[in-house]
Scaffold this active site. Structure first.
Site, PDB file in Angstrom:
ATOM      1  N   ARG A 191       0.849  -1.202   0.000  1.00 50.60           N
ATOM      2  CA  ARG A 191       0.000   0.000   0.000  1.00 50.60           C
ATOM      3  C   ARG A 191       0.881   1.247   0.000  1.00 50.60           C
ATOM      4  O   ARG A 191       0.664   2.159  -0.769  1.00 50.60           O
ATOM      5  CB  ARG A 191      -0.927  -0.006   1.211  1.00 50.60           C
ATOM      6  N   ASP A 220      -0.255  -6.328  -3.777  1.00 48.73           N
ATOM      7  CA  ASP A 220      -1.656  -6.014  -3.488  1.00 48.73           C
ATOM      8  C   ASP A 220      -2.202  -5.202  -4.657  1.00 48.73           C
ATOM      9  O   ASP A 220      -1.488  -4.945  -5.636  1.00 48.73           O
ATOM     10  CB  ASP A 220      -1.796  -5.267  -2.142  1.00 48.73           C
ATOM     11  N   HIS A 287      -6.925  -9.212  -4.184  1.00 48.53           N
ATOM     12  CA  HIS A 287      -5.873  -8.186  -4.040  1.00 48.53           C
ATOM     13  C   HIS A 287      -4.886  -8.274  -5.208  1.00 48.53           C
ATOM     14  O   HIS A 287      -3.666  -8.165  -5.021  1.00 48.53           O
ATOM     15  CB  HIS A 287      -5.167  -8.334  -2.688  1.00 48.53           C
ATOM     16  N   ASP A 350      -7.070 -13.689   1.362  1.00 46.28           N
ATOM     17  CA  ASP A 350      -8.070 -12.876   2.072  1.00 46.28           C
ATOM     18  C   ASP A 350      -8.917 -12.056   1.110  1.00 46.28           C
ATOM     19  O   ASP A 350      -8.473 -11.705   0.022  1.00 46.28           O
ATOM     20  CB  ASP A 350      -7.362 -11.931   3.062  1.00 46.28           C
ATOM     21  N   GLU A 351     -10.109 -11.749   1.553  1.00 48.05           N
ATOM     22  CA  GLU A 351     -10.966 -10.730   0.947  1.00 48.05           C
ATOM     23  C   GLU A 351     -11.080 -10.861  -0.573  1.00 48.05           C
ATOM     24  O   GLU A 351     -11.066  -9.876  -1.298  1.00 48.05           O
ATOM     25  CB  GLU A 351     -10.440  -9.331   1.306  1.00 48.05           C
TER      26      GLU A 351
HETATM   27  C1  ACM Z   1      -6.325  -8.854   6.031  1.00 51.66           C
HETATM   28  O1  ACM Z   1      -6.287  -7.972   6.915  1.00 51.66           O
HETATM   29  N1  ACM Z   1      -7.067  -8.679   4.957  1.00 51.66           N
HETATM   30  C2  ACM Z   1      -5.565 -10.060   6.151  1.00 51.66           C
END
Ligand code: ACM
Length: 804
Positions: A191, A220, A287, A350-351
């Site tokens: 980021r 990411d 991501h 994740d996500e």
């Molecule tokens: C995360 O905080 N998405 C692992």
């Protein structure tokens, strides 16, 4: 991580009793040390070690280190020599003491001796024995890491005090080893990119805290940070983005950066020399926007090329699951495995919102062919391919706890971030787990409610909360608990754009992470930790680390709140701090407080206007927190800053503390507390008697957030302006969020991001206290408007504020 996940971080225990000072240091298993009998903590009574050792006993007397003291190792004992060199370097850096390492078959008198010794009394991996008496300091260990940690402990004992020249080290017998083999810290370099020097700085700090896994979040949506020779555009394109508001307020036109493979090798070696493994994370299948921006045909699902994202949060881009994409990913991993010897490889997981997969005819057809029932199971299939590839190369897959959702390959390990439930579920299934639960370990959350906090997330995660975590969650049998590899902190970097921000967020909370991951519960005590912390702060100062002193800094306020004075009562000033430790010294004449200034004990009367300045010291006079100042006059009693505003639903804190522009590096960047879903702030208990107007410092910010399925939760406040004037919206002031509108001001025209402006409006005469609701009717399709401060303006005969 998501901008939108809810957190369970409580405001923490605010221990305000100075009685804490009665408590003394380490409560040690097998230790005869006792509580000091007096209120003043004599820090020399305590072994100044963080993390607290498994076993330690204070002896009589001390060992004196002078420039004549030999640091000796046996000839050919390379691990001892390396550890000794680190010890000597740290003593030079923090105590200006120049010692040299000598190879000697037997130690000379009055020496420091380090020795790799298969008979060392501590048999546990990474453990060490440290014995100090009047004649010598001796470190023995059965492995190189143990010697290194023994050297770190010796350095800590030697660096608890400020000063140069000879050092007295307390006599002691220490038998120490880590509770967990995985003691980590995540650094998000995707980021915001952090250069090699900053990463080395973090590695050094981790080593000084006996941490041993640096988890580098390398890829990411907002940037791909590792050179992959086979796919140069991953960094030529994927490492760079055009920031919102580019070029304004010192932000770059193009933001980014990456590590060359040579730099990665250098970092891996630098870390290894400090007994730290770098765990690389290549985040997949979500991501993935930077990768898709670089290679849309090869790895994208839609084939379209997005830009590298400037939006924090959850973006829709996923890696494709066809053969071409899977081969591409293997090509990336081939080079990653070449560079990183880590036994674990982190594949993210994740996500990953599955819309792109679900909407792709090709992936739907692939799922039917594979007999995969839904997109979650498809992520399970995707992970299984990666696990197979990695185990084939002798490595192990680890991923975020979402990887549990699609069925987990047998060899996979889980990193639990959404609370501890993922860890419990995985351990019960027989998978190894690492605890990184956001509510305890996400260090991008701010540490205090202070107005001088920089950018960050607004669940306050105080030092005490980090310290609380037991990495073995309740509910596991002892067999299941064996699957807990350890714990780690996480520093996500959406709001961490510079090394100073890194330091501010990491320290001193990294000291709590270290004790959580290293020390047995029997050796842990919050009160003891607080007693050992001033020495740790002293080490940070000696090493030039920009730690946060927020947990100790004086909070300065009017006792009973401003209305107590506005209602005609006497002004009483109350001081305190988050941890409740230290002596607060203050002045009311504008001068800088010193240790000789008045000592605070209870709220005191003051005549307004007054400027109160307060600094915090340990009982023995060492600095705990730099001076903070606050002026109280009629105007400041009638104002509130962004940190004093609350959300409009439950009166709680807002969600994020964002800078004027997302890539501004400075610590003194203006910050705005915002709730992404409601452009609404509450000024609680505003006393409106005699008030004729309101002035609001506001700003037009970037709305750079990927909200995925939560997008629809953003609230649009309707504009009541006539049709032609609605373009930019207004700021409305309401008497309570369901009450009547008291004022309305048009927002300035223009779309320049990072623009600050002041809005002023008359208020109709009111009496008493009101919760003022301040909200923007600007379109949620456009920039984000935010409030930095609010000032109530008193009626004067001459100049009622003008309507703008
Ligand atoms: C995360 O905080 N998405 C692992």
């Amino acid at each position: 991580m998501s901008t939108i996940s809810s957190r369970s971080a409580s405001a923490g225990r605010l221990l305000r009793q100075f009685a804490l000072l009665l408590a003394v240091g380490i409560s040690l298993a097998g230790c005869a040390e006792r509580t000091a009998p007096t209120a003043a903590v004599a820090h020399t009574e305590v072994l100044q070690l963080i993390p607290a050792p498994a076993q330690a006993q204070r002896g009589d007397g001390s060992f004196r280190i002078t420039t004549e003291t030999a640091v000796s190792v046996a000839q050919g004992d390379a691990p001892a020599r390396d550890a000794a060199n680190h010890l000597v370097q740290l003593l030079r850096d923090t105590r200006a003491l120049n010692l040299t390492v000598r190879e000697e078959s037997a130690p000379s008198p009055a020496s420091i001796r380090l020795q790799l010794d298969p008979q060392s009394p501590v048999a546990q991996a990474e453990g060490y024995a440290l014995d100090v008496d009047a004649q010598s300091l001796r470190i023995r260990a059965r492995d190189a890491a143990g010697l290194f940690y023994g050297a770190i402990s010796a350095w800590q004992l030697a660096s608890a005090e400020v000063g140069r020249g000879p050092i007295e080290i307390p006599a002691a017998t220490i038998r120490d080893w880590p509770r967990f083999g995985w003691r980590g810290q995540l650094l998000d370099v995707a980021r915001h990119f952090h250069d090699v020097d900053t990463v080395k700085h973090v590695i050094d700090a981790m080593a000084q805290h006996k941490l041993n896994v640096l988890h580098l979040h390398l890829t990411d949506d907002q940037g791909w940070r590792i050179e992959i020779k086979r796919y140069p555009e991953l960094t030529e394109i994927g490492a760079w983005r055009t920031p919102p508001g580019a070029g304004r307020h010192g932000t770059p036109q193009r933001y980014g950066g990456y590590y060359t493979q040579e730099q990665i090798r250098d970092l891996v070696a630098y870390a290894a020399a400090r007994h730290i493994t770098i765990l690389p994370e290549i985040d997949m299948p979500g991501h993935a926007q930077a990768a898709v921006a670089a290679y849309p045909e090869e790895v994208g699902v839609t084939g379209e090329r997005p830009s590298v994202s400037v939006d924090w949060g959850v973006n829709p881009y996923l890696f494709d699951t066809d053969e071409r994409s899977m081969k591409f990913i293997e090509g990336v991993l081939d080079e990653v495995l070449e560079l990183f010897p880590s036994p674990y490889i982190h594949i993210g997981g994740d996500e990953a919102v599955k819309d792109q997969w679900e909407e792709s005819p090709a992936i739907r057809a692939q799922m039917r062919k594979l007999g995969v029932k839904d997109a979650h199971a498809m992520q399970g299939w995707f992970n299984a391919q990666l696990a197979k590839y990695l185990t084939g190369k002798g490595r192990r897959l680890i991923g975020w706890d979402e990887i549990l959702e699609g069925g987990l390959p047998e060899s996979a390990s889980v990193m639990s971030w959404r609370g501890v439930e993922g860890a419990v579920a995985a351990a019960k299934l027989g998978h190894d787990v690492v605890l990184a639960p956001a509510g305890w370990m996400y260090l991008d959350n701010l540490q205090t409610e202070r107005s001088d906090e920089p950018n960050g997330r607004l669940a306050v995660l105080p030092l005490s909360r980090v310290y609380e975590l037991d990495p073995v969650p309740p509910g596991l049998t002892s067999d299941q608990a064996r699957h807990v590899l350890g714990a780690q902190g996480a520093l996500w970097s959406e709001y961490i754009p510079s090394r100073r921000h890194v330091d501010h967020a990491l320290f001193p909370r990294l000291a709590a992470v270290a004790e959580v991951a290293w020390s047995p519960m029997a050796a842990r005590s919050w009160d003891g930790f607080l007693v050992r912390l001033p020495a740790q702060l002293q080490r940070y100062r000696a090493l030039g680390t920009d730690y946060s002193d927020g947990a100790f800094a004086a909070d300065i306020r009017i006792d009973g709140g401003p209305n107590a004075v506005l209602n005609g009562g006497p002004a009483k000033i109350a001081l305190g701090n988050q941890t409740g430790i230290g002596q607060i010294r203050y002045t009311i004449d504008g001068s800088e407080p010193t240790q000789k200034s008045s000592r605070y004990s209870a709220p005191f009367a003051a005549t307004l206007p007054v400027t109160v300045k307060a600094a915090v010291f340990t009982e023995d006079g060492r600095p705990l927190a730099a001076a903070r100042g606050r002026r109280f006059d009629h105007e400041t009693l009638l104002s509130v800053d962004t940190q004093g505003l609350r959300n409009c639903h439950d009166g709680g804190p807002l969600g994020l503390r964002v800078p004027l522009l997302p890539d501004m590096p400075g610590m003194d960047t203006p910050v705005y507390n915002v709730d992404l879903f409601y452009a609404c702030w509450t000024y609680r208990q505003a006393r409106l008697d005699g008030i004729a107007g309101i002035r609001i410092d506001a700003a037009r910010l970037a709305r750079n957030y990927g909200l995925a399925h939560d997008q629809s939760k953003m609230h649009q406040y309707p504009s009541s302006a006539p049709q032609g004037e609605r373009a930019h919206g207004e700021l409305e002031v309401l008497d309570g969020c369901d009450g009547q509108t008291l004022a309305k001001v048009a927002l300035p025209a223009g779309a320049t991001l990072g623009e600050q402006f002041t809005l002023e409006a008359p208020l109709p005469p009111q009496e008493g206290v009101h919760d003022l609701c301040l909200r923007f009717t600007a379109s949620i399709e456009g920039p984000l408007y935010a409030i930095g401060a609010v000032q109530l303006i008193e009626a004067t005969a001459q100049s009622p504020p003008a309507m703008h």
